[in-house]
Design a protein around this motif. Structure first.
Motif, mmCIF file in Angstrom:
data_model
loop_
_atom_site.group_PDB
_atom_site.id
_atom_site.type_symbol
_atom_site.label_atom_id
_atom_site.label_comp_id
_atom_site.label_asym_id
_atom_site.label_seq_id
_atom_site.Cartn_x
_atom_site.Cartn_y
_atom_site.Cartn_z
ATOM 1 N N GLN A 85 -3.895 4.083 -11.190
ATOM 2 C CA GLN A 85 -5.298 4.227 -10.171
ATOM 3 C C GLN A 85 -6.233 3.189 -10.885
ATOM 4 N N ALA A 128 0.652 -1.229 0.181
ATOM 5 C CA ALA A 128 -0.045 -0.017 -0.064
ATOM 6 C C ALA A 128 0.814 1.260 -0.004
ATOM 7 N N ILE A 186 -5.022 -0.207 -9.792
ATOM 8 C CA ILE A 186 -5.602 -0.272 -8.514
ATOM 9 C C ILE A 186 -7.081 -0.873 -8.297
ATOM 10 N N LEU A 193 2.590 1.711 -3.662
ATOM 11 C CA LEU A 193 1.522 2.017 -4.581
ATOM 12 C C LEU A 193 0.771 3.274 -4.467
ATOM 13 N N GLU A 194 0.873 3.903 -3.227
ATOM 14 C CA GLU A 194 0.271 5.124 -3.060
ATOM 15 C C GLU A 194 1.066 6.149 -3.927
ATOM 16 N N LEU A 253 -7.178 1.439 -2.326
ATOM 17 C CA LEU A 253 -5.812 1.078 -2.427
ATOM 18 C C LEU A 253 -5.772 -0.001 -0.949
#
Length: 579
Positions: A317, A177, A320, A180-181, A284
């Motif tokens: 995005q 997480a 995700i 990926l953020e 997420l």
């Protein structure tokens, strides 16, 4: 190019430079000095703050550079290492014994050869199988030999061994997480001091690095393997707490025993701990948790499960979102299972499709030696259930309103179905928002009707609303008004029947009693408006009556004659007047 040589540099303590290169395999001293300048600041772990990192017996740092080169530095504390030159004079100048025992060996090669994955396998290996002259057993100025890729890969640890440890390493969801953020921002994971003090080959840091690299590749690399969204491969399994410096030069992922102790220049690394929640509830969090579950279940093969799910997604995005709503990943990880017959049957979550199976009749045990209790069945890891009031569902309907392409409509409707199947439920606020979107877009009936299997997709789109335990009056009123205005769209009427088979018993009963009647075709006389009194003729003004008088009293031919001849008659009157 796997035949390109991989060079070496041995770093030991020096009274003037702390750790610096004392032996190398480069033919040119200029090359050595260039790489020595680049790497010597990474060759040793700082002892400031008495951190656990300074006590680690071994650690690894992997660095990449814009010129296409990469370096792996294997650091260790070895009391049996040869004493470096100038040690006696250095001791007189205040060097501690802990610095005298520091050893580092750097491997330098093309980043396409010395990849992050290869670097991790080397770090997990026994140095005696990698190096002909072990780190710490090389004198100052002694020549080292370049190494070949085939030698490295042939003597490195097997990927299966590291994969097996990576599947069991806790904390993967939080790390995924954080990466990926914002893939371009460094991440610092804080581990307990006792883990930081452990050897790198068996460390949790190395296992988490391996798992995160393998499972994130489908999301953060293109078809040719090039990184996307600023994702970098640099890592460090052990670093001292960050107390300043330039945050942009930090490795992409580093492990420490303490968090940030001083504000760095620019944006510092994102700090995360294994026990932290993966992320605030949302896309997420769901995606990171699902990826971690997939890796725990399938190891490196999980990437092959993720890749087709994100194929065709234009942005991170979107990827995700696709992972968070993936029915394929969810079903692969946790297919429907029959509850243990010895335990009370658990009620399946909303959207579950398995049917209860009756428990088998008990069979009397045959006479014989007593046996121990039957072991508990091994169950696959469960997928986190989305919370009630899942905001993700609301967002999907909003995206559907903005999407007009049939392919995009089909994908979003399927995502709604997958999210609902995982247990996502609307709260009152979400229900009102979704109902507003659906009514404003006429329930997307025209768009969904043109899709393959449109009835089932329409039912999937309506299910979150009809499965809710509130808003019944609003739904019934909407169906009643549509029924009175010519009937429901056929795809909606058919979808109501599909919903009756999907919903839980109490909701299905409500649907049958209150709503299914509106799905029946209306009779023709019901659609005909009842006859009423004739409307009163409009009142006519005096001027209008005077203008319409010739047309009402004269024959039609006379009126037509006057219309066509009035210019000539007017000319005759003018001539007579002038005469």
């Amino acid at each position: 190019m796997t035949d390109a040589p991989i060079h070496q540099i041995e770093f030991r303590w020096d009274p003037d430079y702390d750790l610096t290169g004392i032996a190398w395999s480069f033919e040119s001293r200029t090359q050595f000095e260039s790489w020595n300048t680049r790497l010597k600041k990474h060759a040793g772990v700082s002892a400031r703050g008495r951190s656990a990192a300074a006590e680690a017996p071994s650690s690894a740092v992997y660095l990449t550079y814009p010129d296409g080169m990469a370096a792996l530095i294997l650091r260790s504390v070895d009391p049996r290492a040869m004493s470096p030159g100038n040690a006696v004079s250095g001791a007189g100048r205040g060097a501690g014994a802990d610095r005298l025992h520091l050893v580092a060996r750097a491997l330098i090669g093309l980043s396409t050869t010395l990849t992050a994955d290869i670097a991790m396998l080397i770090a997990a290996s026994d140095p005696r199988g990698i190096f002909s002259r072990l780190p710490g057993q090389v004198g100052r100025g002694s020549p080292l030999q370049p190494m070949s890729f085939s030698h490295l890969i042939g003597n490195a640890a097997a990927p299966e061994d590291l994969e097996e440890r990576a599947r069991r390493a806790p904390g993967l969801a939080a790390l995924l997480a954080a990466v990926l953020e914002d893939p371009a921002r460094p991440v610092t994971m804080v581990l307990p001091p006792e883990e930081i003090r452990g050897p790198v080959a068996s460390s949790r840091a190395l296992a988490l690095l391996w798992a995160s690299r393998r499972i994130l590749k489908p999301l953060l690399t293109d078809a040719d393997g090039r990184p996307l969204d600023g994702w970098r491969a640099a890592f460090s399994t052990c670093e001292a707490p960050l107390t300043g410096g330039d945050g942009r030069t930090e490795p992409a992922v580093a492990f420490r025993d303490r968090g940030l102790e001083g504000p760095p220049l620019h944006e510092g690394p994102r700090e995360v701990r294994p026990g932290d929640p993966a992320a605030p509830q949302g896309d997420l969090s769901a995606a990171a948790g699902l990826l971690a579950e997939a890796y725990a279940a399938f190891g490196d093969d999980a990437a092959r499960l993720v890749r087709p799910v994100v194929q065709g997604c234009a942005t991170l995005q979107d990827k995700i979102l696709a992972v968070a709503c993936s029915k394929e990943i969810t079903e692969a990880i946790d297919p429907g299972r029959v509850p243990d017959a010895r335990q009370p049957a658990r009620v399946p979550g909303r959207g579950a499709r398995w049917s209860p199976v009756p428990a088998p009749e008990p069979v009397p045990a045959a006479a014989g030696p007593a046996v121990g209790p039957r072991p508990e069945p091994v169950r696959a890891p469960s997928v986190p259930v989305p919370p009630r009031g899942d905001r993700h569902l609301v967002r999907l309907y909003q995206l559907l309103r903005e999407t007009t392409a049939p392919a995009g409509t089909a994908r979003i409707v399927d995502w709604v179905a997958a999210r609902t199947a995982r247990g996502a439920v609307l709260d009152r606020e979400g229900f009102s928002s979704v109902l507003h979107v659906m009514e404003g877009e006429r329930w997307f009936a025209d768009r969904v009707a043109g899709l393959p299997d449109g009835t089932a997709r329409m039912a999937a789109l309506m299910e979150p609303l009809f499965a809710a335990s509130f808003g019944d009056d609003a739904l019934e009123d909407r169906l009643r008004r549509a029924h009175a205005n010519g009937g429901l769209a056929p795809v909606i009427a058919d979808a109501l029947g599909v919903l009756a088979a999907r919903l839980e018993p109490d909701r299905a009963d409500w649907l049958a009693e209150r709503c299914l009647g509106y799905a029946l075709a209306q009779r023709a006389e019901d659609r005909t408006a009842p006859a009423g009194p004739a409307p009163a003729p409009p009142q006519e003004s005096v001027v209008a009556a005077a203008l319409l008088l010739p047309g009402r009293w004269l024959p039609g031919t006379a009126v037509g004659f006057l219309v066509w001849t009035w210019p000539a008659l007017l000319a005759v009157l003018v001539v007579l007047r002038l005469a």
